[in-house]
Design a protein around this motif. Structure first.
Motif, PDB file in Angstrom:
ATOM      1  N   TYR A  35      33.591 -14.012  27.690  1.00  0.00           N
ATOM      2  CA  TYR A  35      35.042 -13.787  27.582  1.00  0.00           C
ATOM      3  C   TYR A  35      35.395 -13.059  26.278  1.00  0.00           C
ATOM      4  CZ  TYR A  35      34.597 -16.990  31.413  1.00  0.00           C
ATOM      5  OH  TYR A  35      34.196 -17.567  32.584  1.00  0.00           O
ATOM      6  N   HIS A  36      34.686 -11.963  26.068  1.00  0.00           N
ATOM      7  CA  HIS A  36      34.829 -11.194  24.829  1.00  0.00           C
ATOM      8  C   HIS A  36      36.001 -10.207  24.869  1.00  0.00           C
ATOM      9  CE1 HIS A  36      32.977 -10.370  20.968  1.00  0.00           C
ATOM     10  NE2 HIS A  36      33.110  -9.085  21.183  1.00  0.00           N
ATOM     11  N   HIS A  37      36.511  -9.918  26.055  1.00  0.00           N
ATOM     12  CA  HIS A  37      37.652  -8.997  26.161  1.00  0.00           C
ATOM     13  C   HIS A  37      38.859  -9.644  25.487  1.00  0.00           C
ATOM     14  CE1 HIS A  37      40.808  -6.460  27.700  1.00  0.00           C
ATOM     15  NE2 HIS A  37      39.896  -5.640  28.196  1.00  0.00           N
ATOM     16  N   PRO A  38      39.514  -8.934  24.575  1.00  0.00           N
ATOM     17  CA  PRO A  38      40.632  -9.533  23.828  1.00  0.00           C
ATOM     18  C   PRO A  38      41.799  -9.977  24.715  1.00  0.00           C
ATOM     19  CG  PRO A  38      40.460  -7.171  23.345  1.00  0.00           C
ATOM     20  CD  PRO A  38      39.258  -7.551  24.163  1.00  0.00           C
ATOM     21  N   GLN A  39      41.919  -9.403  25.912  1.00  0.00           N
ATOM     22  CA  GLN A  39      43.012  -9.792  26.805  1.00  0.00           C
ATOM     23  C   GLN A  39      42.648 -10.968  27.708  1.00  0.00           C
ATOM     24  OE1 GLN A  39      46.079  -8.467  26.362  1.00  0.00           O
ATOM     25  NE2 GLN A  39      45.017  -7.472  24.675  1.00  0.00           N
ATOM     26  N   ASN A  40      41.379 -11.374  27.724  1.00  0.00           N
ATOM     27  CA  ASN A  40      41.017 -12.540  28.530  1.00  0.00           C
ATOM     28  C   ASN A  40      41.587 -13.773  27.845  1.00  0.00           C
ATOM     29  OD1 ASN A  40      39.495 -14.832  29.694  1.00  0.00           O
ATOM     30  ND2 ASN A  40      38.475 -13.192  30.826  1.00  0.00           N
ATOM     31  N   PRO A  55      39.282 -20.146  18.496  1.00  0.00           N
ATOM     32  CA  PRO A  55      38.122 -19.673  17.730  1.00  0.00           C
ATOM     33  C   PRO A  55      38.124 -18.154  17.628  1.00  0.00           C
ATOM     34  CG  PRO A  55      37.463 -20.233  19.957  1.00  0.00           C
ATOM     35  CD  PRO A  55      38.918 -20.594  19.836  1.00  0.00           C
ATOM     36  N   ALA A  56      37.653 -17.658  16.485  1.00  0.00           N
ATOM     37  CA  ALA A  56      37.633 -16.213  16.274  1.00  0.00           C
ATOM     38  C   ALA A  56      36.236 -15.629  16.478  1.00  0.00           C
ATOM     39  CB  ALA A  56      38.141 -15.887  14.881  1.00  0.00           C
ATOM     40  N   SER A  57      35.264 -16.208  15.839  1.00  0.00           N
ATOM     41  CA  SER A  57      33.900 -15.664  15.900  1.00  0.00           C
ATOM     42  C   SER A  57      33.111 -16.275  17.052  1.00  0.00           C
ATOM     43  CB  SER A  57      33.173 -15.945  14.584  1.00  0.00           C
ATOM     44  OG  SER A  57      32.912 -17.335  14.462  1.00  0.00           O
ATOM     45  N   ILE A  58      32.005 -15.648  17.374  1.00  0.00           N
ATOM     46  CA  ILE A  58      31.117 -16.198  18.404  1.00  0.00           C
ATOM     47  C   ILE A  58      30.620 -17.574  17.990  1.00  0.00           C
ATOM     48  CG2 ILE A  58      28.846 -15.903  19.496  1.00  0.00           C
ATOM     49  CD1 ILE A  58      29.472 -12.866  19.568  1.00  0.00           C
ATOM     50  N   ASP A  59      30.259 -17.740  16.743  1.00  0.00           N
ATOM     51  CA  ASP A  59      29.797 -19.050  16.264  1.00  0.00           C
ATOM     52  C   ASP A  59      30.883 -20.113  16.436  1.00  0.00           C
ATOM     53  OD1 ASP A  59      27.257 -18.174  15.630  1.00  0.00           O
ATOM     54  OD2 ASP A  59      27.706 -17.872  13.502  1.00  0.00           O
ATOM     55  N   GLU A  60      32.134 -19.758  16.136  1.00  0.00           N
ATOM     56  CA  GLU A  60      33.250 -20.702  16.301  1.00  0.00           C
ATOM     57  C   GLU A  60      33.464 -21.033  17.776  1.00  0.00           C
ATOM     58  OE1 GLU A  60      36.715 -19.033  14.427  1.00  0.00           O
ATOM     59  OE2 GLU A  60      35.863 -19.204  12.418  1.00  0.00           O
TER      60      GLU A  60
END
Length: 161
Positions: A35-40, A55-60
């Motif tokens: 779900y990396h698309h900013p509009q998802n 969460p902002a980062s992948i780690d978060e």
């Protein structure tokens, strides 16, 4: 051309709910996470359902899932797909969910959208016999659901904690 799923599942022994999408979008494949698309609206919906920061980062994102005892993966391991369109998925080969099901006490499987649900029922349910719940897709293509409606529908996750 057959494309393999490039993102590892997120889960640990404490995971209780397995959320399944269909197959990563182009943005998710390029970004290396779900779900990396900013509009998802996936991350925003989960944050509102569980009352935690977005969460902002992948780690978060990964840590949020684990903290909430959620597992995340997709139904399809490889397929032919045009861009990000679920409707274009052909020659699908399913993921082997036993990796997660054998490691965690999954109490509910949830599908993010109609396509994920249909693919789950076709390819995986016959092997697992585990019923899944279909929730409305968080994709920006699902414009018929407002954010509030998505949060209301996805709030049923809380009953499986």
């Amino acid at each position: 051309m057959q494309i393999k799923h490039p993102i590892a599942p997120v889960y640990n022994k404490n995971s209780r709910i397995l959320i399944l999408g269909s197959f990563p979008s182009v943005k998710s494949r390029d970004g290396g996470f779900f779900y990396h698309h900013p509009q998802n609206r996936f991350w925003k919906v989960l944050s509102l359902v569980y009352n935690v920061p977005i969460p902002a980062s992948i780690d978060e994102k990964r840590q949020m899932l684990l903290d909430l005892r959620l597992a995340l993966w997709d139904v399809i391991y490889s397929c032919e797909v045009t861009g990000s369109a679920d409707s274009s998925i052909r020659n699908a080969i399913p993921n082997d969910l036993s990796v997660i099901l054998n490691a965690a006490d999954i109490r509910q499987i949830v599908c993010n959208g109609n396509t994920a649900y249909k693919l789950y029922m076709k390819y995986i349910y016959p092997d697992t016999g585990i019923e899944a719940i279909k929730l409305p897709s968080t994709s920006p293509a699902n414009a018929s659901y407002s954010l509030d409606e998505l949060v209301k529908a996805w709030s049923q996750l809380r009953q499986f904690e």
